[in-house]
Design an enzyme around this catalytic site. Sequence first.
Site, PDB file in Angstrom:
ATOM      1  N   SER A   1      -8.690   4.543   3.281  1.00 56.90           N
ATOM      2  CA  SER A   1      -9.365   4.579   1.975  1.00 56.90           C
ATOM      3  C   SER A   1      -8.774   3.533   1.018  1.00 56.90           C
ATOM      4  O   SER A   1      -9.491   2.970   0.184  1.00 56.90           O
ATOM      5  CB  SER A   1      -9.323   5.978   1.366  1.00 56.90           C
ATOM      6  OG  SER A   1      -8.033   6.310   0.934  1.00 56.90           O
TER       7      SER A   1
ATOM      8  N   MET B   1       1.749   3.538   9.273  1.00 56.83           N
ATOM      9  CA  MET B   1       2.740   4.591   9.511  1.00 56.83           C
ATOM     10  C   MET B   1       3.855   4.165  10.461  1.00 56.83           C
ATOM     11  O   MET B   1       4.262   4.927  11.343  1.00 56.83           O
ATOM     12  CB  MET B   1       2.041   5.846  10.038  1.00 56.83           C
ATOM     13  CG  MET B   1       1.006   6.409   9.084  1.00 56.83           C
ATOM     14  SD  MET B   1       1.646   6.734   7.434  1.00 56.83           S
ATOM     15  CE  MET B   1       2.604   8.209   7.778  1.00 56.83           C
ATOM     16  N   ARG B   2       4.339   2.950  10.301  1.00 54.86           N
ATOM     17  CA  ARG B   2       5.461   2.473  11.119  1.00 54.86           C
ATOM     18  C   ARG B   2       6.553   1.941  10.208  1.00 54.86           C
ATOM     19  O   ARG B   2       6.248   1.266   9.214  1.00 54.86           O
ATOM     20  CB  ARG B   2       5.024   1.313  12.025  1.00 54.86           C
ATOM     21  CG  ARG B   2       3.928   1.628  12.992  1.00 54.86           C
ATOM     22  CD  ARG B   2       4.399   2.416  14.186  1.00 54.86           C
ATOM     23  NE  ARG B   2       5.491   1.770  14.903  1.00 54.86           N
ATOM     24  CZ  ARG B   2       6.289   2.407  15.759  1.00 54.86           C
ATOM     25  NH1 ARG B   2       6.138   3.695  15.969  1.00 54.86           N
ATOM     26  NH2 ARG B   2       7.236   1.754  16.394  1.00 54.86           N
TER      27      ARG B   2
ATOM     28  N   LEU C   1       9.355  -0.742   9.351  1.00 54.82           N
ATOM     29  CA  LEU C   1       9.378  -2.179   9.637  1.00 54.82           C
ATOM     30  C   LEU C   1      10.788  -2.609  10.007  1.00 54.82           C
ATOM     31  O   LEU C   1      11.769  -2.130   9.429  1.00 54.82           O
ATOM     32  CB  LEU C   1       8.919  -2.959   8.402  1.00 54.82           C
ATOM     33  CG  LEU C   1       7.504  -2.634   7.913  1.00 54.82           C
ATOM     34  CD1 LEU C   1       7.228  -3.381   6.617  1.00 54.82           C
ATOM     35  CD2 LEU C   1       6.463  -2.970   8.966  1.00 54.82           C
TER      36      LEU C   1
ATOM     37  N   HIS D   1       2.663   3.814  -2.102  1.00 58.59           N
ATOM     38  CA  HIS D   1       3.356   5.055  -1.773  1.00 58.59           C
ATOM     39  C   HIS D   1       2.827   6.175  -2.680  1.00 58.59           C
ATOM     40  O   HIS D   1       2.718   5.977  -3.893  1.00 58.59           O
ATOM     41  CB  HIS D   1       4.868   4.886  -1.976  1.00 58.59           C
ATOM     42  CG  HIS D   1       5.629   6.115  -1.610  1.00 58.59           C
ATOM     43  ND1 HIS D   1       5.795   6.522  -0.307  1.00 58.59           N
ATOM     44  CD2 HIS D   1       6.247   7.051  -2.377  1.00 58.59           C
ATOM     45  CE1 HIS D   1       6.483   7.650  -0.285  1.00 58.59           C
ATOM     46  NE2 HIS D   1       6.770   7.983  -1.530  1.00 58.59           N
TER      47      HIS D   1
END
Length: 203
Positions: free
Chosen positions: A14, A91-92, A94, A110
């Site tokens: 979104s 959703m990883r 870095l 966030h």
Amino acid sequence: MRKKVGVLVSGRGSNLQALLDACADPSFPAEIALVISNVPGVYALERAEKAGVPTLVIPHKGFPSREAFDAEMDKALRAAGIEIVCLAGFMRLLSPPFAEGWRGRMINIHPALLPSFKGLHTHARAIEAGVKLHGCTVHLVTPELDDGPILVQKAVPVLAQDDEDSLAARVLEQEHKAYPEALRLLAEGRVTVEGNRALIRDA
Ligand code: GRF
């Protein structure tokens, strides 16, 4: 020249949609030139395709290390001439070399008013903590999770009857405003960093 943006996603997208919508206006200073997902089949990819934006799926599971996965993303971003990277529900974690390589040119959204509630489950934790204000933050990405100079924040009230979902929905509405605003600031070259602070010219 509009700045070329790469968006990294993992899910429903979104926030990607909010960025695509902003970039649909030719006077917006950025355009989305590539969307990369680490998860195949997510709705974010459909959104990009609908907007005519090239997509790439790089499944992280196929890589021996985080560094190797990030290096592959880095290669794809650079090959596409990307100048700014937006993390939008990516959703990883870095790896430091990737975060360093894009320092000052990579932003994240966030769902909390940083530096409160870094990490996951921010809305449940905000309710639990009893805060009366909650919100979202767009910040420059540094190697530390949910850290880095803040560009834009938007606050919402936490109401007595809120549950995680109602609060998430109220925050999400503000995310969709905050992200294009922050991208505009960066794309217009109005951001300079002094220590932990992002200074915005002509704010
Ligand atoms: C948003 O709440 C964002 O703040 C967080 O992950 C969620 C992604 O939602 N980082 P969407 O994929 O943009 O709809």
